[in-house]
Write a protein that holds these residues in place. Structure first.
Motif, PDB file in Angstrom:
ATOM      1  N   HIS A  12       0.823  -1.205   0.000  1.00 42.15           N
ATOM      2  CA  HIS A  12       0.000   0.000   0.000  1.00 42.15           C
ATOM      3  C   HIS A  12       0.864   1.264   0.000  1.00 42.15           C
ATOM      4  CE1 HIS A  12      -3.498  -2.411   0.302  1.00 42.15           C
ATOM      5  NE2 HIS A  12      -3.362  -2.747   1.571  1.00 42.15           N
ATOM      6  N   ALA A  15       2.277   1.784  -3.345  1.00 44.33           N
ATOM      7  CA  ALA A  15       1.264   2.304  -4.262  1.00 44.33           C
ATOM      8  C   ALA A  15       1.173   3.822  -4.193  1.00 44.33           C
ATOM      9  CB  ALA A  15      -0.093   1.675  -3.950  1.00 44.33           C
ATOM     10  N   LEU A  16       1.459   4.379  -3.008  1.00 41.00           N
ATOM     11  CA  LEU A  16       1.448   5.834  -2.856  1.00 41.00           C
ATOM     12  C   LEU A  16       2.519   6.498  -3.711  1.00 41.00           C
ATOM     13  CD1 LEU A  16       1.150   6.202   1.033  1.00 41.00           C
ATOM     14  CD2 LEU A  16      -0.692   6.513  -0.625  1.00 41.00           C
ATOM     15  N   LYS A  18       3.565   5.833  -6.739  1.00 46.68           N
ATOM     16  CA  LYS A  18       3.387   5.851  -8.192  1.00 46.68           C
ATOM     17  C   LYS A  18       4.699   5.467  -8.878  1.00 46.68           C
ATOM     18  CE  LYS A  18      -0.209   9.430  -8.029  1.00 46.68           C
ATOM     19  NZ  LYS A  18      -0.688  10.720  -8.577  1.00 46.68           N
ATOM     20  N   HIS A  65      -1.704  11.889  -3.427  1.00 48.34           N
ATOM     21  CA  HIS A  65      -2.733  10.959  -2.939  1.00 48.34           C
ATOM     22  C   HIS A  65      -3.519  11.589  -1.793  1.00 48.34           C
ATOM     23  CE1 HIS A  65      -2.121   6.888  -4.771  1.00 48.34           C
ATOM     24  NE2 HIS A  65      -0.952   7.428  -5.109  1.00 48.34           N
ATOM     25  N   ASP A  72     -10.333  11.083  -5.653  1.00 49.03           N
ATOM     26  CA  ASP A  72     -10.036   9.701  -6.010  1.00 49.03           C
ATOM     27  C   ASP A  72     -11.198   8.766  -5.698  1.00 49.03           C
ATOM     28  OD1 ASP A  72      -7.564  10.429  -6.927  1.00 49.03           O
ATOM     29  OD2 ASP A  72      -6.452   9.755  -5.166  1.00 49.03           O
ATOM     30  N   THR A  78      -9.164   5.781  -9.970  1.00 50.27           N
ATOM     31  CA  THR A  78      -8.382   5.992  -8.747  1.00 50.27           C
ATOM     32  C   THR A  78      -9.070   5.512  -7.469  1.00 50.27           C
ATOM     33  OG1 THR A  78      -9.308   8.235  -8.604  1.00 50.27           O
ATOM     34  CG2 THR A  78      -7.184   7.991  -9.715  1.00 50.27           C
ATOM     35  N   ASN A  80      -9.537   2.739  -6.201  1.00 48.02           N
ATOM     36  CA  ASN A  80      -8.915   1.608  -5.503  1.00 48.02           C
ATOM     37  C   ASN A  80      -7.563   1.963  -4.904  1.00 48.02           C
ATOM     38  OD1 ASN A  80     -10.982  -0.296  -5.981  1.00 48.02           O
ATOM     39  ND2 ASN A  80     -10.254  -0.595  -8.070  1.00 48.02           N
ATOM     40  N   ARG A  81      -7.236   3.242  -4.855  1.00 41.21           N
ATOM     41  CA  ARG A  81      -5.996   3.665  -4.219  1.00 41.21           C
ATOM     42  C   ARG A  81      -6.093   3.479  -2.697  1.00 41.21           C
ATOM     43  NH1 ARG A  81      -4.528   9.230  -7.670  1.00 41.21           N
ATOM     44  NH2 ARG A  81      -3.623   8.136  -9.488  1.00 41.21           N
ATOM     45  N   PRO A  82      -4.940   3.488  -2.006  1.00 43.00           N
ATOM     46  CA  PRO A  82      -4.943   3.158  -0.566  1.00 43.00           C
ATOM     47  C   PRO A  82      -5.845   4.012   0.305  1.00 43.00           C
ATOM     48  CG  PRO A  82      -2.708   3.062  -1.434  1.00 43.00           C
ATOM     49  CD  PRO A  82      -3.567   3.602  -2.542  1.00 43.00           C
TER      50      PRO A  82
END
Length: 293
Positions: A12, A15-16, A18, A65, A72, A78, A80-82
């Motif tokens: 996670h 993922a932040l 990118k 983020h 998001d 977007t 499904n971003r953390p």
């Protein structure tokens, strides 16, 4: 409450960052380093400079983020971003982003040079704060103005090696600066309904798809002209000229095809090609630098 596996948490946090975008940023910065010297870049500068620039870019992405969390949640691309999924909370993201920023500045200021640290910090603020928090929602020209921050990496790489800003580094900056609008507007056309739902004034939303397609063509023509500068100024030779010419034919082909699209997928195809285009363009710069014709 189920315990969160450490590996899942790491995923996670990554993922932040990118990482796909950051890898392109670091690549263009590294090319800037090599173009700044006739021989090999000092290994410590190559490793620590790349690490510092990459961590700063990751910090900017994490702040993006954080500031875009509500937007998001609305956008299909977007959601499904953390943060929207609740995998991480705002405090975790903030601490992570600030930690990356602090370490990156320390690395660059102590082990590289102060100018690189200052320029990298300015780029971080430009993207994470000025673009994300203000420009993105203030004007449909957001990506044009905000593109300056994203165009900085080759300059940062150059300065990391030499300690000064050179005209050739500014040519590299100009290439990415002009490349950014057609690159991003292609994605914005494909995702225009998402941006409209999130009330983000991207050009396809405020001025329509047809107008944006013509803007893509206009900037693509400028890009072709700007990419001639390395050859015209003697910065690069025939290998770069030949490679960039082939790449520009492809870019213009997509820009023209965008005017009369057969289907919506042409916008995403142009977006994907534009990423490959920039990577290959800088690869040709690097190859030509060490194998000049």
């Amino acid at each position: 409450m189920n315990a969160v596996l450490p590996g899942s948490q790491i995923r996670h946090f990554l993922a932040l960052c990118k990482l796909k975008v950051v890898s392109l940023i670091v690549f263009t910065a590294v090319v800037g380093m090599f173009l700044a010297v006739p021989g090999m870049v000092p290994l410590d500068v190559l490793i620590l400079g790349s690490l510092g620039i990459g961590m700063a870019a990751s910090s900017a992405a994490a702040i993006n983020h954080l500031l875009d969390a509500r937007t998001d949640e609305v956008m299909a691309r977007t959601r499904n971003r953390p943060l929207p999924t609740g995998s991480l909370d705002q405090r975790q993201v903030l601490v992570f982003a600030l930690g990356l920023a602090a370490i990156s500045m320390l690395i660059l200021a102590v082990f590289i040079n102060p100018l690189t640290a200052i320029l990298t910090f300015a780029s971080l603020i430009g993207y994470a704060i000025i673009y994300t928090a203000w420009l993105k929602r203030a004007t449909p020209q957001n990506i044009v103005i905000g593109g300056a921050a994203g165009a900085a990496p080759p300059v940062l790489g150059w300065v990391a090696v030499t300690g000064e800003i050179h005209a050739h580094a500014l040519i590299l900056f100009l290439i990415i600066f002009v490349w950014t609008p057609p690159h991003f507007w292609a994605l914005a056309i494909y995702r225009r309904h998402d941006y409209a739902a999130a009330d983000v004034p991207m050009m396809p939303v405020t001025h329509g798809v047809e107008f944006t397609r013509w803007q893509i063509l206009f900037y693509s023509i400028i890009l072709v002209l700007v990419t001639l500068l390395p050859w015209l100024t003697g910065m690069s030779g025939l290998i770069y000229l030949a490679g960039s010419s082939v790449l520009n034919l492809g870019f213009m082909g997509y820009a023209i095809a965008m005017l009369r699209p057969r289907n919506e997928q042409i916008a995403m195809k142009m977006f994907s090609y534009s990423v490959l285009y920039l990577m290959m363009l800088f690869a040709f710069l690097l190859i030509d630098h060490y194998l000049p014709l």
